[in-house]
Design a protein around this motif. Structure first.
Motif, PDB file in Angstrom:
ATOM      1  N   ARG A   1       0.789  -1.198  -0.099  1.00 27.37           N
ATOM      2  CA  ARG A   1       0.086  -0.088   0.139  1.00 27.37           C
ATOM      3  C   ARG A   1       0.898   1.335   0.004  1.00 27.37           C
ATOM      4  O   ARG A   1       1.720   1.415   0.898  1.00 27.37           O
ATOM      5  N   ILE A   2       0.814   2.031  -1.230  1.00 28.51           N
ATOM      6  CA  ILE A   2       1.612   3.170  -1.109  1.00 28.51           C
ATOM      7  C   ILE A   2       1.648   4.136  -0.176  1.00 28.51           C
ATOM      8  O   ILE A   2       2.636   4.653   0.474  1.00 28.51           O
ATOM      9  N   ARG A   3       0.281   4.485   0.450  1.00 28.37           N
ATOM     10  CA  ARG A   3       0.105   5.420   1.444  1.00 28.37           C
ATOM     11  C   ARG A   3       0.931   5.078   2.560  1.00 28.37           C
ATOM     12  O   ARG A   3       1.368   5.981   3.233  1.00 28.37           O
ATOM     13  N   THR A   4       0.874   3.728   3.039  1.00 27.87           N
ATOM     14  CA  THR A   4       1.342   3.585   4.391  1.00 27.87           C
ATOM     15  C   THR A   4       2.403   2.438   4.351  1.00 27.87           C
ATOM     16  O   THR A   4       3.024   2.360   5.595  1.00 27.87           O
ATOM     17  N   ASP A   5       2.747   2.093   3.359  1.00 23.86           N
ATOM     18  CA  ASP A   5       3.993   1.136   3.325  1.00 23.86           C
ATOM     19  C   ASP A   5       3.754  -0.080   3.894  1.00 23.86           C
ATOM     20  O   ASP A   5       4.711  -1.029   3.997  1.00 23.86           O
ATOM     21  N   GLU A   6       2.277  -0.392   3.926  1.00 28.80           N
ATOM     22  CA  GLU A   6       2.014  -1.693   4.710  1.00 28.80           C
ATOM     23  C   GLU A   6       2.270  -2.814   3.603  1.00 28.80           C
ATOM     24  O   GLU A   6       2.016  -2.336   2.186  1.00 28.80           O
TER      25      GLU A   6
END
Length: 112
Positions: free
Chosen positions: A101-106
């Motif tokens: 996930r780009i926004r959170t680096d998950e």
């Protein structure tokens, strides 16, 4: 993780979307595509001339899910998309190595 790609008839999109939402599937990608399988298109008459329509409009749905959700999602798609007539479509399942996930680096299933 698995990626499910389903090619369905356009008028079945809402039924499939509702079936997947009922399973708790939160996201999907929907694309308008054209193609043909065994049906090989059909002929139409326009202004007195007959012509062949090779590529028929279809909808492609892409969903990435955990391994545990995959079988139920495939069954739900099949039940919701089936009309019993030629051209109902296909469902493809493939393995996904990783997701981010780009926004959170998950990463992994948390990203899905």
């Amino acid at each position: 993780m698995k990626k499910i790609e389903a090619i369905i008839k356009p008028f079945k999109l809402e039924d499939v979307k509702e079936a997947l939402s009922g399973l708790g599937v939160e996201g999907m990608t929907v694309t308008e595509v054209k193609g043909f399988g065994r049906q090989k298109g059909h002929t139409e008459i326009y202004r007195g001339s007959e012509y062949t329509v090779d590529f028929l409009p279809k909808i492609k749905i892409e969903v990435v899910l955990s391994d545990a959700q995959t079988a139920a999602a495939v069954d739900a798609i099949i039940k919701a998309a089936k009309t019993g007539k030629i051209g109902d479509g296909k469902v493809f399942v493939s393995a996904i190595e990783n997701a981010v996930r780009i926004r959170t680096d998950e990463t992994g299933e948390q990203a899905v």
